[in-house]
Design a protein around this motif. Structure first.
Motif, PDB file in Angstrom:
ATOM      1  N   PRO A 196       0.925  -0.998   0.152  1.00  0.00           N
ATOM      2  CA  PRO A 196       0.161  -0.138  -0.053  1.00  0.00           C
ATOM      3  C   PRO A 196       0.772   1.420   0.075  1.00  0.00           C
ATOM      4  CG  PRO A 196      -0.788  -1.574   1.723  1.00  0.00           C
ATOM      5  CD  PRO A 196       0.643  -2.152   1.036  1.00  0.00           C
ATOM      6  N   VAL A 197       0.284   2.326  -0.874  1.00  0.00           N
ATOM      7  CA  VAL A 197       1.112   3.335  -0.939  1.00  0.00           C
ATOM      8  C   VAL A 197       0.224   4.506  -0.913  1.00  0.00           C
ATOM      9  CG1 VAL A 197       2.592   5.047  -2.307  1.00  0.00           C
ATOM     10  CG2 VAL A 197       3.089   2.490  -2.370  1.00  0.00           C
ATOM     11  N   ARG A 198       0.522   5.756  -0.226  1.00  0.00           N
ATOM     12  CA  ARG A 198      -0.404   6.756  -0.275  1.00  0.00           C
ATOM     13  C   ARG A 198       0.238   8.013  -0.268  1.00  0.00           C
ATOM     14  NH1 ARG A 198      -4.850   5.975   4.781  1.00  0.00           N
ATOM     15  NH2 ARG A 198      -5.801   4.119   3.993  1.00  0.00           N
ATOM     16  N   THR A 199      -0.311   9.090  -0.836  1.00  0.00           N
ATOM     17  CA  THR A 199       0.397  10.263  -1.134  1.00  0.00           C
ATOM     18  C   THR A 199      -0.364  11.455  -0.440  1.00  0.00           C
ATOM     19  OG1 THR A 199      -0.956  10.526  -3.136  1.00  0.00           O
ATOM     20  CG2 THR A 199       1.247   9.819  -3.391  1.00  0.00           C
ATOM     21  N   VAL A 200       0.597  12.227   0.044  1.00  0.00           N
ATOM     22  CA  VAL A 200      -0.042  13.536   0.929  1.00  0.00           C
ATOM     23  C   VAL A 200       0.246  14.788   0.184  1.00  0.00           C
ATOM     24  CG1 VAL A 200       0.210  14.519   3.170  1.00  0.00           C
ATOM     25  CG2 VAL A 200       0.363  12.247   3.035  1.00  0.00           C
ATOM     26  N   SER A 201      -1.007  15.232  -0.092  1.00  0.00           N
ATOM     27  CA  SER A 201      -1.004  16.664  -0.627  1.00  0.00           C
ATOM     28  C   SER A 201      -1.134  18.010   0.232  1.00  0.00           C
ATOM     29  CB  SER A 201      -1.809  16.767  -1.698  1.00  0.00           C
ATOM     30  OG  SER A 201      -3.328  16.715  -1.394  1.00  0.00           O
ATOM     31  N   GLN A 202      -1.451  17.840   1.488  1.00  0.00           N
ATOM     32  CA  GLN A 202      -1.851  19.001   2.425  1.00  0.00           C
ATOM     33  C   GLN A 202      -0.748  19.936   2.928  1.00  0.00           C
ATOM     34  OE1 GLN A 202      -2.710  15.950   2.568  1.00  0.00           O
ATOM     35  NE2 GLN A 202      -4.783  15.590   3.335  1.00  0.00           N
ATOM     36  N   PHE A 203       0.451  19.466   2.691  1.00  0.00           N
ATOM     37  CA  PHE A 203       1.599  20.581   3.115  1.00  0.00           C
ATOM     38  C   PHE A 203       2.409  20.866   1.751  1.00  0.00           C
ATOM     39  CE2 PHE A 203       1.276  16.951   5.985  1.00  0.00           C
ATOM     40  CZ  PHE A 203       0.849  17.707   7.215  1.00  0.00           C
ATOM     41  N   LYS A 204       3.107  22.120   1.865  1.00  0.00           N
ATOM     42  CA  LYS A 204       3.655  22.779   0.782  1.00  0.00           C
ATOM     43  C   LYS A 204       4.692  21.512   0.305  1.00  0.00           C
ATOM     44  CE  LYS A 204       6.441  26.447  -0.801  1.00  0.00           C
ATOM     45  NZ  LYS A 204       7.064  27.638  -0.464  1.00  0.00           N
ATOM     46  N   ASP A 239      -2.823   8.724   7.499  1.00  0.00           N
ATOM     47  CA  ASP A 239      -4.261   9.001   7.791  1.00  0.00           C
ATOM     48  C   ASP A 239      -4.730  10.070   6.880  1.00  0.00           C
ATOM     49  OD1 ASP A 239      -4.307   7.127   9.687  1.00  0.00           O
ATOM     50  OD2 ASP A 239      -4.246   8.257  11.392  1.00  0.00           O
ATOM     51  N   MET A 240      -3.999  11.083   6.439  1.00  0.00           N
ATOM     52  CA  MET A 240      -4.454  12.101   5.533  1.00  0.00           C
ATOM     53  C   MET A 240      -3.891  11.650   3.985  1.00  0.00           C
ATOM     54  SD  MET A 240      -1.725  15.154   6.388  1.00  0.00           S
ATOM     55  CE  MET A 240      -2.081  15.146   8.285  1.00  0.00           C
ATOM     56  N   GLY A 241      -3.438  10.715   3.834  1.00  0.00           N
ATOM     57  CA  GLY A 241      -2.943  10.337   2.525  1.00  0.00           C
ATOM     58  C   GLY A 241      -4.104   9.831   1.572  1.00  0.00           C
ATOM     59  N   GLN A 242      -3.821   9.663   0.287  1.00  0.00           N
ATOM     60  CA  GLN A 242      -4.920   9.093  -0.650  1.00  0.00           C
ATOM     61  C   GLN A 242      -4.027   7.904  -0.984  1.00  0.00           C
ATOM     62  OE1 GLN A 242      -7.984  10.304  -1.170  1.00  0.00           O
ATOM     63  NE2 GLN A 242      -7.763  11.553   0.359  1.00  0.00           N
ATOM     64  N   ASP A 243      -4.910   6.919  -1.446  1.00  0.00           N
ATOM     65  CA  ASP A 243      -4.086   5.611  -1.729  1.00  0.00           C
ATOM     66  C   ASP A 243      -3.637   5.832  -3.250  1.00  0.00           C
ATOM     67  OD1 ASP A 243      -5.026   3.964   0.447  1.00  0.00           O
ATOM     68  OD2 ASP A 243      -6.654   3.471  -0.764  1.00  0.00           O
ATOM     69  N   TRP A 244      -2.481   5.597  -3.494  1.00  0.00           N
ATOM     70  CA  TRP A 244      -1.836   5.397  -4.980  1.00  0.00           C
ATOM     71  C   TRP A 244      -2.432   4.225  -5.630  1.00  0.00           C
ATOM     72  CZ3 TRP A 244       0.393   8.688  -8.017  1.00  0.00           C
ATOM     73  CH2 TRP A 244       1.006   8.115  -9.350  1.00  0.00           C
ATOM     74  N   GLN A 245      -2.812   4.723  -6.939  1.00  0.00           N
ATOM     75  CA  GLN A 245      -3.446   3.580  -7.850  1.00  0.00           C
ATOM     76  C   GLN A 245      -2.347   3.421  -8.968  1.00  0.00           C
ATOM     77  OE1 GLN A 245      -6.109   1.812  -7.176  1.00  0.00           O
ATOM     78  NE2 GLN A 245      -6.345   3.199  -5.176  1.00  0.00           N
ATOM     79  N   SER A 246      -1.860   2.409  -9.255  1.00  0.00           N
ATOM     80  CA  SER A 246      -1.131   2.128 -10.131  1.00  0.00           C
ATOM     81  C   SER A 246      -1.547   2.368 -11.709  1.00  0.00           C
ATOM     82  CB  SER A 246      -0.742   0.499 -10.510  1.00  0.00           C
ATOM     83  OG  SER A 246       0.125   0.232 -11.325  1.00  0.00           O
ATOM     84  N   SER A 247      -0.830   2.965 -12.455  1.00  0.00           N
ATOM     85  CA  SER A 247      -1.179   3.437 -13.862  1.00  0.00           C
ATOM     86  C   SER A 247      -0.868   2.444 -15.022  1.00  0.00           C
ATOM     87  CB  SER A 247      -0.367   4.896 -14.189  1.00  0.00           C
ATOM     88  OG  SER A 247       1.055   4.305 -14.102  1.00  0.00           O
ATOM     89  N   TYR A 248      -0.526   1.147 -14.496  1.00  0.00           N
ATOM     90  CA  TYR A 248      -0.346   0.080 -15.341  1.00  0.00           C
ATOM     91  C   TYR A 248      -0.376  -1.310 -14.671  1.00  0.00           C
ATOM     92  CZ  TYR A 248       4.743   0.534 -14.121  1.00  0.00           C
ATOM     93  OH  TYR A 248       5.870   0.711 -13.557  1.00  0.00           O
TER      94      TYR A 248
END
Length: 177
Positions: free
Chosen positions: A105-113, A168-177
């Motif tokens: 599982p990989v999540r990305t976080v965008s809430q911070f600069k 907890d604030m991240g979004q699941d990364w979905q593979s592009s392939y």
């Protein structure tokens, strides 16, 4: 030997064995581009027996991705949280796809600069941190450092709490392939 005498002897042997089984805290440091920072990161991941929690800013390293995939294949619970803004290039997307396609599982976080954390927590006991990004550039071109604090559960728990807050604030990364 009578039980009254045997019991203290066995208890002493048991306590000695337990005392020897508890690893003492230790610290290691590594640097790049000399190569010891990447070696230290890979060694830290390879020593996992239960879990790996990675938090990073930029993630493009095929070596680190490979070590995480190998850990996952060996039954280790691996999870990764990354800065969204620092991982939009082709190399980052490929590295994240590699992880997700291996069941990590990989999540990305965008809430911070910038989510500028660079941390690995292994088994809730060991922490790797420092300036070292999990990238080829960090390993080959940059002046970077990595430090590993072995067998420091008090520190590891603080880092895990920080890691969890970002997860907890991240979004699941979905593979592009």
């Amino acid at each position: 030997m009578k039980r009254a005498v045997l019991r203290p002897v066995l208890l002493g042997l048991f306590l000695t064995t337990i005392g020897n089984a508890i690893a003492a805290p230790s610290v290691q440091a590594g640097f790049s581009p000399e190569g010891s920072a990447l070696r230290l990161v890979l060694q830290t991941v390879s020593e996992a027996r239960k879990s790996v929690r990675l938090m990073g800013y930029s993630f493009t390293s095929p070596e680190v991705a490979g070590a995480l995939v190998l850990a996952k294949r060996n039954g280790i619970d691996v999870r990764v949280v990354l800065d969204e803004h620092g991982n939009q290039g082709a190399a980052s997307v490929a590295a994240m796809n590699t992880l997700v396609n291996a069941g990590i599982p990989v999540r990305t976080v965008s809430q911070f600069k910038i989510m500028h954390d660079k941390v690995i927590v292994v088994d809730g006991q060991t922490v790797e941190t420092g300036s070292f990004n999990y990238t080829r550039a960090a390993a080959r071109s940059n002046s970077e450092n990595a430090i590993v604090l072995h067998e420091v559960p008090e520190v590891a728990q603080q880092y895990l709490a920080h890691w969890q807050s970002r997860w907890d604030m991240g979004q699941d990364w979905q593979s592009s392939y």
